[in-house]
Design a protein around this motif. Structure first.
Motif, PDB file in Angstrom:
ATOM      1  N   ASN A 134       3.506   0.088  -4.673  1.00  0.00           N
ATOM      2  CA  ASN A 134       4.338   1.012  -3.825  1.00  0.00           C
ATOM      3  C   ASN A 134       4.799   2.195  -4.515  1.00  0.00           C
ATOM      4  O   ASN A 134       4.470   2.694  -5.505  1.00  0.00           O
ATOM      5  N   GLY A 144       4.181  -4.671  -1.270  1.00  0.00           N
ATOM      6  CA  GLY A 144       3.812  -3.073  -1.432  1.00  0.00           C
ATOM      7  C   GLY A 144       3.220  -2.542  -0.154  1.00  0.00           C
ATOM      8  O   GLY A 144       3.192  -3.012   0.904  1.00  0.00           O
ATOM      9  N   TRP A 145       2.196  -1.783  -0.529  1.00  0.00           N
ATOM     10  CA  TRP A 145       1.360  -1.004   0.424  1.00  0.00           C
ATOM     11  C   TRP A 145       0.424  -1.857   1.200  1.00  0.00           C
ATOM     12  O   TRP A 145       0.039  -1.906   2.385  1.00  0.00           O
ATOM     13  N   SER A 148       2.826  -3.061   3.948  1.00  0.00           N
ATOM     14  CA  SER A 148       3.489  -1.771   5.053  1.00  0.00           C
ATOM     15  C   SER A 148       2.411  -1.164   5.329  1.00  0.00           C
ATOM     16  O   SER A 148       2.687  -0.663   6.613  1.00  0.00           O
TER      17      SER A 148
END
Length: 169
Positions: A134, A144-145, A148
């Protein structure tokens, strides 16, 4: 003598081109603004229709001129689905930690590797890649990504013609 060296060079270059002529090279921009990651994981099929000595490649291109940093892990299906790296010594595919520089990592999809500890890709199998970093922590191993921004990718290695099950007539 010099002309002989030049001829050998061009002959080896032509042979090299002949061996990779059927292979495909794909570019994947590994960043949170890539539309391919927007609503579902990216799925890439490789080595489809290749001859036995042909291997596709993927250039995983790191974020450039951005604040993003990523570690891209090769993970199990369960880790992929949960956006969680549980292996204490995970296989790292790429470390994108210099956004001020253009960086990319080339993955060759072959069933053997000349590099000790390198990645091997078997025909008919799927492989999973995620980034759980992130903004604050590139080494993060949960969420983390991946969670998301769907920063995950499935690579499907096509079966070779001779290995495909034949349909009954």
């Amino acid at each position: 003598m010099e002309n002989l060296d030049i001829r050998r060079y061009f002959l080896s270059l032509l042979v090299s081109v002949a061996f990779v002529s059927g292979s495909k090279v794909r570019n994947v921009y590994w960043n949170t603004t890539t539309a391919s990651f927007s609503d579902k994981p990216m799925i890439v099929t490789v080595n489809e229709g290749n001859l036995p000595w042909e291997y596709d490649q993927l250039n995983l291109i790191c974020p450039h001129n951005s604040l993003e940093k990523h570690i891209v892990y090769s993970v199990t299906k369960e880790e992929f689905e949960g956006c969680r790296v549980t292996n204490p010594k995970p296989k790292i595919v790429a470390i994108c930690n210099k956004p001020e520089s253009f960086m990319y990592f080339t993955i060759t999809f072959r069933s053997f590797t000349p590099t000790p500890g390198g990645l091997e890709f078997r025909p008919g199998q799927e492989y999973y890649f995620i980034s759980t970093a992130n903004k604050r922590d590139i080494h993060r191993r949960v969420g983390g990504w991946c969670s998301s921004h769907n920063m995950k990718m499935v690579v499907r290695v096509a079966e070779r013609e001779a290995e495909r099950p034949h349909e009954a007539a």
